[in-house]
Design a protein around this motif. Structure first.
Motif, mmCIF file in Angstrom:
data_model
loop_
_atom_site.group_PDB
_atom_site.id
_atom_site.type_symbol
_atom_site.label_atom_id
_atom_site.label_comp_id
_atom_site.label_asym_id
_atom_site.label_seq_id
_atom_site.Cartn_x
_atom_site.Cartn_y
_atom_site.Cartn_z
ATOM 1 N N ASP A 116 0.837 -1.205 0.000
ATOM 2 C CA ASP A 116 0.000 0.000 0.000
ATOM 3 C C ASP A 116 0.870 1.253 0.000
ATOM 4 N N ASP A 117 1.965 1.220 0.768
ATOM 5 C CA ASP A 117 2.893 2.360 0.823
ATOM 6 C C ASP A 117 3.470 2.695 -0.549
ATOM 7 N N ALA A 118 3.939 1.667 -1.252
ATOM 8 C CA ALA A 118 4.534 1.868 -2.571
ATOM 9 C C ALA A 118 3.489 2.377 -3.565
ATOM 10 N N ALA A 119 2.267 1.872 -3.466
ATOM 11 C CA ALA A 119 1.211 2.321 -4.369
ATOM 12 C C ALA A 119 0.873 3.788 -4.120
ATOM 13 N N LEU A 120 0.868 4.198 -2.858
ATOM 14 C CA LEU A 120 0.551 5.587 -2.531
ATOM 15 C C LEU A 120 1.634 6.559 -2.989
ATOM 16 N N LYS A 121 2.880 6.085 -3.085
ATOM 17 C CA LYS A 121 3.969 6.954 -3.544
ATOM 18 C C LYS A 121 3.850 7.264 -5.033
ATOM 19 N N GLY A 122 3.121 6.436 -5.767
ATOM 20 C CA GLY A 122 2.903 6.688 -7.188
ATOM 21 C C GLY A 122 3.910 5.991 -8.072
ATOM 22 N N ASN A 123 3.555 5.905 -9.345
ATOM 23 C CA ASN A 123 4.374 5.118 -10.266
ATOM 24 C C ASN A 123 5.719 5.751 -10.602
ATOM 25 N N ASP A 124 5.943 7.010 -10.259
ATOM 26 C CA ASP A 124 7.269 7.602 -10.487
ATOM 27 C C ASP A 124 8.331 6.953 -9.608
ATOM 28 N N SER A 125 7.916 6.427 -8.451
ATOM 29 C CA SER A 125 8.879 5.811 -7.537
ATOM 30 C C SER A 125 9.054 4.313 -7.795
ATOM 31 N N TRP A 126 8.223 3.712 -8.602
ATOM 32 C CA TRP A 126 8.268 2.265 -8.800
ATOM 33 C C TRP A 126 9.546 1.757 -9.438
ATOM 34 N N PRO A 127 10.180 2.488 -10.365
ATOM 35 C CA PRO A 127 11.429 1.957 -10.941
ATOM 36 C C PRO A 127 12.540 1.744 -9.907
ATOM 37 N N THR A 128 12.439 2.360 -8.748
ATOM 38 C CA THR A 128 13.469 2.197 -7.720
ATOM 39 C C THR A 128 13.249 0.941 -6.878
ATOM 40 N N LEU A 129 12.118 0.285 -7.029
ATOM 41 C CA LEU A 129 11.818 -0.909 -6.240
ATOM 42 C C LEU A 129 12.597 -2.103 -6.779
ATOM 43 N N SER A 130 12.965 -3.009 -5.890
ATOM 44 C CA SER A 130 13.662 -4.220 -6.328
ATOM 45 C C SER A 130 12.629 -5.235 -6.815
ATOM 46 N N THR A 131 13.083 -6.167 -7.619
ATOM 47 C CA THR A 131 12.201 -7.202 -8.142
ATOM 48 C C THR A 131 12.931 -8.535 -8.200
#
Length: 56
Positions: free
Chosen positions: A32-47
């Motif tokens: 939920d936290d990552a979703a609230l930050k918005g998709n601009d921050s998603w490329p920094t997430l690990s996978t």
């Protein structure tokens, strides 16, 4: 209660020994936290998934 709207997608996998793929997908879900930050921050997430190459 979460402020993130409910959105859902379904995937169907057919095959054998899919436990590793299912585990990787479960670990790659947005919090939920990552979703609230918005998709601009998603490329920094690990996978745990492999890098997908884009073809031009």
């Amino acid at each position: 209660m979460s402020r993130v709207p409910m959105m859902r997608q379904a995937f169907v996998f057919l095959g054998q020994d899919l436990d590793r793929a299912i585990c990787a997908l479960d670990n790659d879900l947005l919090t939920d936290d990552a979703a609230l930050k918005g998709n601009d921050s998603w490329p920094t997430l690990s996978t745990p998934l492999p890098h997908w190459m884009e073809h031009s």
